[in-house]
Write a protein that holds these residues in place. Structure first.
Motif, PDB file in Angstrom:
ATOM      1  N   GLY A  20     -16.694  11.200  10.452  1.00  0.00           N
ATOM      2  CA  GLY A  20     -16.391  12.586  10.785  1.00  0.00           C
ATOM      3  C   GLY A  20     -16.072  13.412   9.556  1.00  0.00           C
ATOM      4  N   TYR A  21     -15.384  12.805   8.585  1.00  0.00           N
ATOM      5  CA  TYR A  21     -15.071  13.526   7.359  1.00  0.00           C
ATOM      6  C   TYR A  21     -16.347  13.832   6.579  1.00  0.00           C
ATOM      7  CZ  TYR A  21     -13.110  14.636   2.801  1.00  0.00           C
ATOM      8  OH  TYR A  21     -12.799  15.265   1.621  1.00  0.00           O
ATOM      9  N   ASP A  39      -9.265  21.006  12.416  1.00  0.00           N
ATOM     10  CA  ASP A  39     -10.078  21.592  13.481  1.00  0.00           C
ATOM     11  C   ASP A  39     -11.331  20.753  13.735  1.00  0.00           C
ATOM     12  OD1 ASP A  39      -8.305  23.719  13.701  1.00  0.00           O
ATOM     13  OD2 ASP A  39      -9.343  24.866  12.145  1.00  0.00           O
ATOM     14  N   HIS A  40     -11.940  20.292  12.657  1.00  0.00           N
ATOM     15  CA  HIS A  40     -13.149  19.472  12.805  1.00  0.00           C
ATOM     16  C   HIS A  40     -12.809  18.130  13.445  1.00  0.00           C
ATOM     17  CE1 HIS A  40     -16.581  16.941  11.571  1.00  0.00           C
ATOM     18  NE2 HIS A  40     -17.289  18.066  11.631  1.00  0.00           N
ATOM     19  N   LEU A  41     -11.667  17.551  13.061  1.00  0.00           N
ATOM     20  CA  LEU A  41     -11.251  16.272  13.638  1.00  0.00           C
ATOM     21  C   LEU A  41     -10.979  16.405  15.128  1.00  0.00           C
ATOM     22  CD1 LEU A  41     -10.402  13.292  13.247  1.00  0.00           C
ATOM     23  CD2 LEU A  41      -8.100  14.128  12.715  1.00  0.00           C
ATOM     24  N   LEU A  42     -10.285  17.488  15.529  1.00  0.00           N
ATOM     25  CA  LEU A  42      -9.986  17.691  16.943  1.00  0.00           C
ATOM     26  C   LEU A  42     -11.254  17.981  17.745  1.00  0.00           C
ATOM     27  CD1 LEU A  42      -6.721  19.838  16.680  1.00  0.00           C
ATOM     28  CD2 LEU A  42      -6.923  17.402  17.235  1.00  0.00           C
ATOM     29  N   GLU A  43     -12.195  18.655  17.136  1.00  0.00           N
ATOM     30  CA  GLU A  43     -13.439  18.963  17.825  1.00  0.00           C
ATOM     31  C   GLU A  43     -14.262  17.718  18.095  1.00  0.00           C
ATOM     32  OE1 GLU A  43     -17.476  21.512  16.898  1.00  0.00           O
ATOM     33  OE2 GLU A  43     -15.538  22.346  16.290  1.00  0.00           O
ATOM     34  N   ASN A  44     -14.143  16.723  17.217  1.00  0.00           N
ATOM     35  CA  ASN A  44     -14.925  15.495  17.351  1.00  0.00           C
ATOM     36  C   ASN A  44     -14.058  14.298  17.700  1.00  0.00           C
ATOM     37  OD1 ASN A  44     -17.819  16.266  16.192  1.00  0.00           O
ATOM     38  ND2 ASN A  44     -16.287  17.254  14.880  1.00  0.00           N
ATOM     39  N   ILE A  45     -12.912  14.556  18.311  1.00  0.00           N
ATOM     40  CA  ILE A  45     -12.003  13.455  18.620  1.00  0.00           C
ATOM     41  C   ILE A  45     -12.573  12.516  19.679  1.00  0.00           C
ATOM     42  CG2 ILE A  45     -10.719  14.601  20.482  1.00  0.00           C
ATOM     43  CD1 ILE A  45      -8.176  13.402  19.192  1.00  0.00           C
ATOM     44  N   ASP A  46     -13.506  13.031  20.487  1.00  0.00           N
ATOM     45  CA  ASP A  46     -14.129  12.174  21.485  1.00  0.00           C
ATOM     46  C   ASP A  46     -14.966  11.083  20.828  1.00  0.00           C
ATOM     47  OD1 ASP A  46     -15.798  14.165  20.526  1.00  0.00           O
ATOM     48  OD2 ASP A  46     -17.097  14.090  22.285  1.00  0.00           O
TER      49      ASP A  46
END
Length: 262
Positions: A20-21, A39-46
């Motif tokens: 993800g990073y 924000d990017h981490l939360l968006e792709n937490i799934d």
């Protein structure tokens, strides 16, 4: 196996978080994402958290078999052996028990063959309706280096010698156990002592400290995943229920043990 499944949960979280990073850096370069790292981490937490948890849930069944196991009771005072086999409690005199050591080679798909030893205890056939005598297998010990170096059958022989010495000569004849580590963690402190990510940096020899610093980008994340997995496994071990002992097994202990967790 259940311990490895718990450890792998955090390795998978680390792996998907790293992906993800990398995706975040590429998105910022292409200006397709304008938010921050969080924000990017939360968006792709799934993906970073959902996929590891899904894979771990598929392996959760590994916690069940060994928590349903029941012990073999060796009563030296009465010279009897009692255990739970095929839905019933089986007991016999020590003199009528038969023991066999089997050397088994297991080959996993895509893996190397593993040599394991099994101590098999065979009870007398007490029923004319059974064509096969009741028997139970005990996996060879891996708590001492000699058992690992010399193969599985060696460890199975060590278990049998412990049993034989205890039943024939008594507890004083049995060598004290010398495990490489505790069978189970008693607290978070045990987990930290077992896999502390910062332990390599406490070396006093300069060359060991230098190696620890050079390998820290790999060793610190690795040991951290193992530490978190060990703590999680300890929590599961305390929370998940174990199989209740049948009353016959408790009676076979003659009041020495009531079947409760120690």
């Amino acid at each position: 196996m259940s311990w490895w499944a718990t450890i792998n949960l955090y390795f998978m979280i680390l792996f998907f978080t790293t992906l993800g990073y990398s995706s975040f850096s590429e998105s910022r370069t292409n200006e397709s994402f304008r938010g921050g790292r969080i924000d990017h981490l939360l968006e792709n937490i799934d993906i970073s958290l959902g996929i590891p948890l899904l894979m771990f849930s598929c392996c959760f069944w590994m916690f069940i078999p060994w928590r349903r196991q029941l012990p073999v009771i060796f009563n030296r005072h009465k010279q009897t052996v009692t255990c739970y086999i095929e839905g019933r409690v089986v007991s016999c005199d020590w003199s009528s028990l038969e023991a066999y050591i089997k050397n088994i080679t297991t080959i996993a798909v895509g893996g190397a063959p593993i040599n394991e030893g099994v101590l098999q205890l065979v009870f007398p056939n007490d029923s004319s309706h059974r064509s096969r005598s009741p028997r139970i297998g005990i996996k060879a010990t891996e708590d001492v280096p000699a058992a690992i170096i010399n193969g599985g059958s060696y460890g199975a022989g060590m278990i049998w010698e412990y049993i034989r010495l205890y039943m024939n000569e008594g507890i004083d004849a049995v060598p004290p156990p010398a495990p490489e580590a505790n069978y189970r963690a008693t607290g978070i402190r045990d987990c930290i002592d077992f896999m502390n990510p910062w332990m390599p940096f406490t070396y006093r020899a300069w060359w060991k400290l230098l190696v620890a610093i050079l390998l820290s980008p790999i060793s610190v994340p690795f040991l951290t995943c193992v530490l978190l997995g060990d703590i999680t496994y300890m929590m599961f071990d305390r929370v998940l229920p174990r199989r209740k002992w049948p009353q016959q097994l408790i009676d076979a202990c003659d009041g020495v043990w009531n079947g409760e967790e120690q």
